[in-house]
Design a protein around this motif. Structure first.
Motif, PDB file in Angstrom:
ATOM      1  N   SER A  13     -45.014 -17.062 -29.677  1.00  0.00           N
ATOM      2  CA  SER A  13     -44.292 -17.772 -28.598  1.00  0.00           C
ATOM      3  C   SER A  13     -43.268 -16.622 -27.685  1.00  0.00           C
ATOM      4  CB  SER A  13     -43.270 -18.483 -29.326  1.00  0.00           C
ATOM      5  OG  SER A  13     -42.214 -18.852 -28.342  1.00  0.00           O
ATOM      6  N   THR A  15     -41.418 -16.985 -25.270  1.00  0.00           N
ATOM      7  CA  THR A  15     -39.916 -17.455 -25.093  1.00  0.00           C
ATOM      8  C   THR A  15     -39.106 -16.862 -26.120  1.00  0.00           C
ATOM      9  OG1 THR A  15     -40.298 -19.666 -26.332  1.00  0.00           O
ATOM     10  CG2 THR A  15     -40.168 -19.605 -23.846  1.00  0.00           C
ATOM     11  N   LEU A  16     -39.627 -17.008 -27.479  1.00  0.00           N
ATOM     12  CA  LEU A  16     -38.914 -16.445 -28.562  1.00  0.00           C
ATOM     13  C   LEU A  16     -38.998 -14.630 -28.574  1.00  0.00           C
ATOM     14  CD1 LEU A  16     -39.725 -18.864 -31.441  1.00  0.00           C
ATOM     15  CD2 LEU A  16     -37.643 -18.872 -29.621  1.00  0.00           C
ATOM     16  N   ALA A  37     -34.512 -16.960 -22.887  1.00  0.00           N
ATOM     17  CA  ALA A  37     -34.585 -18.163 -23.662  1.00  0.00           C
ATOM     18  C   ALA A  37     -33.637 -19.441 -23.181  1.00  0.00           C
ATOM     19  CB  ALA A  37     -34.047 -17.876 -25.058  1.00  0.00           C
ATOM     20  N   GLY A  38     -34.292 -20.692 -23.289  1.00  0.00           N
ATOM     21  CA  GLY A  38     -33.178 -21.818 -23.137  1.00  0.00           C
ATOM     22  C   GLY A  38     -32.449 -22.014 -24.139  1.00  0.00           C
ATOM     23  N   LYS A 100     -38.851 -29.090 -31.968  1.00  0.00           N
ATOM     24  CA  LYS A 100     -40.266 -28.448 -32.175  1.00  0.00           C
ATOM     25  C   LYS A 100     -40.869 -28.932 -33.105  1.00  0.00           C
ATOM     26  CE  LYS A 100     -40.580 -23.989 -30.782  1.00  0.00           C
ATOM     27  NZ  LYS A 100     -40.238 -22.259 -30.881  1.00  0.00           N
ATOM     28  N   TRP A 124     -44.608 -26.324 -21.594  1.00  0.00           N
ATOM     29  CA  TRP A 124     -43.786 -25.535 -22.341  1.00  0.00           C
ATOM     30  C   TRP A 124     -44.620 -24.883 -23.131  1.00  0.00           C
ATOM     31  CZ3 TRP A 124     -42.301 -26.716 -27.714  1.00  0.00           C
ATOM     32  CH2 TRP A 124     -41.306 -25.811 -28.289  1.00  0.00           C
ATOM     33  N   VAL A 125     -44.464 -23.558 -23.418  1.00  0.00           N
ATOM     34  CA  VAL A 125     -45.098 -22.580 -24.363  1.00  0.00           C
ATOM     35  C   VAL A 125     -45.956 -23.126 -25.686  1.00  0.00           C
ATOM     36  CG1 VAL A 125     -43.268 -21.656 -25.340  1.00  0.00           C
ATOM     37  CG2 VAL A 125     -45.135 -20.170 -25.136  1.00  0.00           C
ATOM     38  N   ASN A 174     -39.397 -28.280 -19.034  1.00  0.00           N
ATOM     39  CA  ASN A 174     -39.384 -27.181 -19.195  1.00  0.00           C
ATOM     40  C   ASN A 174     -41.021 -26.606 -18.932  1.00  0.00           C
ATOM     41  OD1 ASN A 174     -39.244 -24.409 -20.278  1.00  0.00           O
ATOM     42  ND2 ASN A 174     -38.669 -24.954 -22.221  1.00  0.00           N
ATOM     43  N   TYR A 206     -34.587 -32.520 -23.051  1.00  0.00           N
ATOM     44  CA  TYR A 206     -33.511 -32.412 -21.749  1.00  0.00           C
ATOM     45  C   TYR A 206     -32.928 -33.626 -21.258  1.00  0.00           C
ATOM     46  CZ  TYR A 206     -35.101 -27.579 -22.392  1.00  0.00           C
ATOM     47  OH  TYR A 206     -35.686 -26.313 -22.940  1.00  0.00           O
ATOM     48  N   LYS A 237     -30.325 -28.487 -27.316  1.00  0.00           N
ATOM     49  CA  LYS A 237     -29.702 -28.268 -25.771  1.00  0.00           C
ATOM     50  C   LYS A 237     -28.558 -29.119 -25.446  1.00  0.00           C
ATOM     51  CE  LYS A 237     -33.982 -26.408 -25.662  1.00  0.00           C
ATOM     52  NZ  LYS A 237     -34.208 -25.017 -25.786  1.00  0.00           N
ATOM     53  N   TYR A 323     -33.534 -24.523 -16.086  1.00  0.00           N
ATOM     54  CA  TYR A 323     -34.670 -23.310 -15.529  1.00  0.00           C
ATOM     55  C   TYR A 323     -34.733 -23.325 -14.028  1.00  0.00           C
ATOM     56  CZ  TYR A 323     -35.484 -23.836 -20.566  1.00  0.00           C
ATOM     57  OH  TYR A 323     -35.326 -23.971 -21.911  1.00  0.00           O
ATOM     58  N   ARG A 363     -39.666 -17.306 -15.192  1.00  0.00           N
ATOM     59  CA  ARG A 363     -38.662 -18.506 -15.572  1.00  0.00           C
ATOM     60  C   ARG A 363     -37.593 -17.683 -15.602  1.00  0.00           C
ATOM     61  NH1 ARG A 363     -38.142 -21.929 -20.954  1.00  0.00           N
ATOM     62  NH2 ARG A 363     -37.259 -20.096 -21.698  1.00  0.00           N
TER      63      ARG A 363
END
Ligand code: GLU
Length: 390
Positions: A13, A15-16, A37-38, A100, A124-125, A174, A206, A237, A323, A363
């Motif tokens: 991942s 994003t992580l 990261a979000g 997730k 999303w990833v 996302n 979201y 979130k 984002y 992003r």
């Protein structure tokens, strides 16, 4: 060492990993402006933390039911009724280790080798990687900026085959921030109504974060799809509870029961005192959600104005999530090179669009404070000017 074959097509991942790299740089004393990261920068609201502390003090440190605490499942069913107008009973809702894990659970119970899952791209990833992890095949359907990065009913109809088992819908989305209108959702539902073998997962993480009058509308509210939609959502979130890992999955009883079996053999239960915090979040005052969303709205105006002013970046103004997803193709650099150089030269952390299937984009998360946003944007601006000159 020989790892299981199922890992071969899986990428980590991004994003992580970008976010941990930024955190590690900061811990090592390097200045970093982190828009990766979000992850909302707000502390979790006090009442939620107090409920978790109280649960700990009262000895809630033991195993709980695999599907979640009954009180939380009931509260989530009530939330789905009140906020989304959707009728769910407690046994149609399970508590998962974050949003997730709700997605992963449902893929475990619905997909197998030979099945296809349609995913609008950019995505999303983790969606395609989860599909591959359970042995199925992701079918990526490219969307474009001219259509707000939304899949059209014609595209959806063309992508469905006899092997299609799942359609992944994420609105607000996302990384694009796109929000499908109720009419657009209904048009997709009309296509899906013709294909009874296709399940829908609606990732609604979201849902609370919409702007400019955009409204979240769940595809489960389309009567023809209620029985084959799974809603994945979570507390990370909306309530700034990323590290708590509390999410949920709602849908037909049989699917929830099957996902509970998976959870019973994999994670047992979500941390019990974290669930007590989640009960306080969903049953308490929602003013904290409104306050955080108002802050995101202000930050969105600020970051959009700054990024929009950078020559060479094409940036639509999204109506949801937190984002921006500007197109950098005019600069002639791929997204990973762009982000690696930007981090190295300016200390600004962004996620390369390739993580989301779009190597022409980057992003920026604006779930962070104004000072970070302003400094990061100044630095991004200087960096882009240098690229255009070189
Ligand atoms: N969903 C957030 C993001 O896209 C958090 C990181 C992750 O879980 O991928 O940045």
């Amino acid at each position: 060492m020989s790892l299981a074959a199922r890992l071969r097509p899986i990428t980590p991942s991004l994003t992580l990993s970008v976010s941990s790299q930024a955190k590690a740089m900061r811990a090592a004393g390097q200045p970093v402006w982190d828009l990766s990261a979000g992850e909302p920068d707000f502390d979790t609201p006090e009442a939620i933390k107090a409920a978790a502390k109280l649960a700990l003090d009262r000895g809630m440190t033991k195993y709980g039911p695999a599907a979640g605490l009954p009180e939380l499942r009931a509260a989530l069913a009530a939330k789905l009724k009140q906020d989304n107008g959707l009728p769910y009973t407690s046994d149609q809702v399970m508590v998962t280790n974050g949003g997730k894990h709700a997605l992963f659970n449902l893929m475990m119970v619905l997909l197998e080798a030979g099945d296809e899952a349609i995913i609008p791209s950019p995505y999303w990833v983790s969606y395609p990687e989860m599909v591959k992890l359970v042995g199925a095949t992701p079918i990526l359907v490219p969307t474009n900026v001219g259509h707000d990065y939304k899949i059209t009913p014609t595209q959806l109809a063309a992508a469905i085959t006899p092997q299609t088992k799942l359609f992944v819908l994420n609105s607000p989305g996302n990384p694009t921030g796109s929000v499908y209108t109720p009419d657009e959702i209904q048009a997709l539902a009309a296509v899906l109504a013709q294909h009874p073998q296709v399940w829908v997962v609606s990732d609604e993480i979201y849902e609370k974060i919409c702007y400019d009058g955009a409204l979240h509308f769940s595809i489960a509210a389309c009567p023809e799809l209620y029985d084959r939609t799974l809603i994945a959502n979570g507390f990370a979130k909306a309530y700034s509870m990323t590290g708590w890992r509390v999410g949920y999955l709602a849908g037909p009883k049989e699917v929830i029961a099957a996902a509970t079996v998976v959870q019973g053999h994999s994670t047992s239960n979500v941390c019990t005192f974290a669930q007590s915090g989640a009960i306080a979040a969903v049953t308490g005052s929602q003013d904290c959600v409104a306050a955080m969303t108002a802050a995101f709205a202000e930050r969105r105006e600020a970051i959009y104005a700054r990024v929009h002013a950078i020559p060479g970046l094409i940036c639509p103004k999204p109506t949801g999530a937190f984002y921006l997803f500007p197109d950098i193709s005019a600069l002639g650099i791929d997204s990973q090179t762009f982000c690696a150089k930007l981090l190295q030269e300016e200390g600004v952390a962004l996620v390369p669009g390739i993580a989301f299937g779009a190597d022409t984009n980057i992003r920026l998360s604006y779930a962070t404070d104004r000072q970070t946003i302003d400094e990061a944007c100044d630095r991004l601006h200087q960096f882009v000017l240098r690229q255009s000159r070189s």
